[in-house]
Enzyme design. Sequence first.
Site, PDB file in Angstrom:
ATOM      1  N   HIS A  65       0.841  -1.194   0.000  1.00  0.00           N
ATOM      2  CA  HIS A  65       0.000   0.000   0.000  1.00  0.00           C
ATOM      3  C   HIS A  65       0.872   1.239   0.000  1.00  0.00           C
ATOM      4  CE1 HIS A  65       0.894  -0.969   4.208  1.00  0.00           C
ATOM      5  NE2 HIS A  65       0.840   0.329   4.456  1.00  0.00           N
ATOM      6  N   CYS A 251       2.145   3.668  11.676  1.00  0.00           N
ATOM      7  CA  CYS A 251       3.067   3.167  10.659  1.00  0.00           C
ATOM      8  C   CYS A 251       3.325   4.305   9.665  1.00  0.00           C
ATOM      9  CB  CYS A 251       2.517   1.932   9.952  1.00  0.00           C
ATOM     10  SG  CYS A 251       1.089   2.241   8.899  1.00  0.00           S
TER      11      CYS A 251
END
Length: 735
Positions: A65, A251
């Site tokens: 992603h 993240c």
Amino acid sequence: MSEMITADLVDLDLSADTKEAAARALAERMVAKGRVTDLDGFLADVAAREAQMPTGLDGGIGIPHCRSAHVTEPTLAFGRSADGVDFGAPDGPADLIFLIAAPAGADDAHLTILSSLARQLMNAEFTTALRSAQDAETATALIRGDARTGTASSADTGSSAADVGTQGDAGAEGTPENTAASPGAASAGAAAGSTPETETAETATTETVTSTAEETATAATSGESEAPASPASPTSPSAARPFRIVAVTSCPTGIAHTYMAAESLENAGRDAGVEVVVETQGSAGFTRLDPAVIAAADGVIFAHDVPVRDKDRFAGKPTVDVGVKAGINRPGALISEVQEKAERGEATGGTAPTPVERSGDTAEGYGTKLRKWLMSGVSYMVPFVAAGGLLIALGFAIGGYQINKAPSVMDHFVWTQTDSWAALLFQIGGVAFGFLIPVLAGYIAYGMADRPGLVPGFVGGAIALTINAGFLGALAAGLIAGGVVMAIQRARIPAALRGIMPVVVIPLISSAIVGFLMFVVIGKPIASAQKAMTDWLNGLTGSNAILLGALLGLMMCFDLGGPVNKVAYTFATAGIAVASPSDSAMKIMAAVMAAGMVPPLAMALATTVRGKLFNRTERENGKAAWVLGASFITEGAIPFAAADPLRVIPSSMVGGAITGGLSMAFGATLRAPHGGIFVVPLIGNPFLYLIAIAAGVCVTTALVVVLKSTRRQAPGGSADDAGGATAEKRQPIAA
């Protein structure tokens, strides 16, 4: 608006055998739907994200992603592989692959939906249903949470009636067992709250169904007997309450791992009978935990790969600090570790690597940790070097090289005299330079022990400056200070003293120990070693100096702003960080800056003379690289090196070595630690210096063009196709 996933974005027979090929196959479907405008540019962004941390997860899941300027709207593509694709998960290949694409400026509501999917991936029933789906339409409906997916797996999605019935309770989702809870909303980070007013009815329903499917599964896991007990626990102090943990997950992208770690920790907490409230610091923003919830917590877990925002809120509690993947893969172990620390009375202020350099988990080797600690100090020192060095250089440029003998501007300053202004700039720069050694030592200690390491680190650095131990003394002082603080933090402390530990006890004891060691034990030997190194540099002449310049040029171009580059740069700035630097030190500084300018300038030139060898994104980056290279910002070549490391990095190293050696051979000198071509007037032998830079740039450009030309010999392949194919091969190297 368009749905984020449609049947055209699903491939149940994904035949790719590498993660690069899998990403390309799914990205091509996005391109066909008009969701991605530049295939190669988007894949480069995916590869860059993958290089930060593998996206494979336990349970056969891969979630490549990224956020990219080449994405027109938030999009999800799904592929199912019969043979599996290796995404770096500890338990083996992934058979369920989700490619998540978010625009660079994606709105929070859509990122929330993607985050809800990430939480769903921690639900075993959901993934089982995906593995058994018979067609793309069924898989699509299952991922979206549509009611018709009951034909595929009614157990997984829950009943539609249940979904509709709980729609009004979306805001309470996240921690049904933690009714300590206004934190509940913060815990999930989820965002059911922001969507109703910003999205259409269809999108709002999609998000609600997705989140309530998770809630249904959560309720089934926790059991009905837990539900009534949880609300009572916070309000019944006389009863034995469960252990309470607050956690923060984050993240780099803030889309997937952040929310999966949160879900994993919450599930593990339920299984262990522990209250876990999570603050997800994701792309859609975050809601801070209620201070009362933090105050009532018995321990803290940080599962993150980017800095924890407002970390001071959690000071004074037993803390476990790990990478975000540890929160996904071993949540039970993290909870046990926090409980053990609480039993021992450990109140850690942060013993993990500095938040600025945070990555990985506690399994890192000592060499990796040492590199991060040192880089933490260097990263904070560099701004002082740049500001102080340029001010000193401006002082020399305006007032001449005798300006260092000018009296203090406190005693003599004439507004209309140029020399007074030159002296002012020089003296301000000298004061800034005076912070280099204390800042380096202080932030090395900070990298080891977080904020408690700052005081002993700065004290040790100041002592190193006082006894002329220089940068070697700063390194020793920082490492000793961090180690002493970490040792103190591991000691068992009575509960009554924990509140004053970070403010009084740790600074007092650690500063005394560091001061004793620096003044009495190791300071004098280090100062002698520093003097010997300085004398050696001053004695370098002829071929030895040229070889040193070539070596420094290789180091500057090896990792383009990384640790090796910073070692060479710090070595050079250490020599000129004095009032009267030696001629050898100024030659070294000139060689280092010249070599550091080569990679970005060479990439800019290569994209100009042979643009067909580069894709559209690289050609745009090439335009910016002209300015970055001219300004001595070596990082301007990183996009090219990340996309094609086997061709770009060796070529850059060859050019950098040539430039560094030539600069030393020409006897070019430099008093400023930064500035690029803008400080050419301050360079000794400027014409020959520019020739040295031009030579390195031309050599690197020629090598890159030749190497990339050999890559493009495949028949029928366009330049952009070739670039994309290479990106697939190079990603493992970058990772």
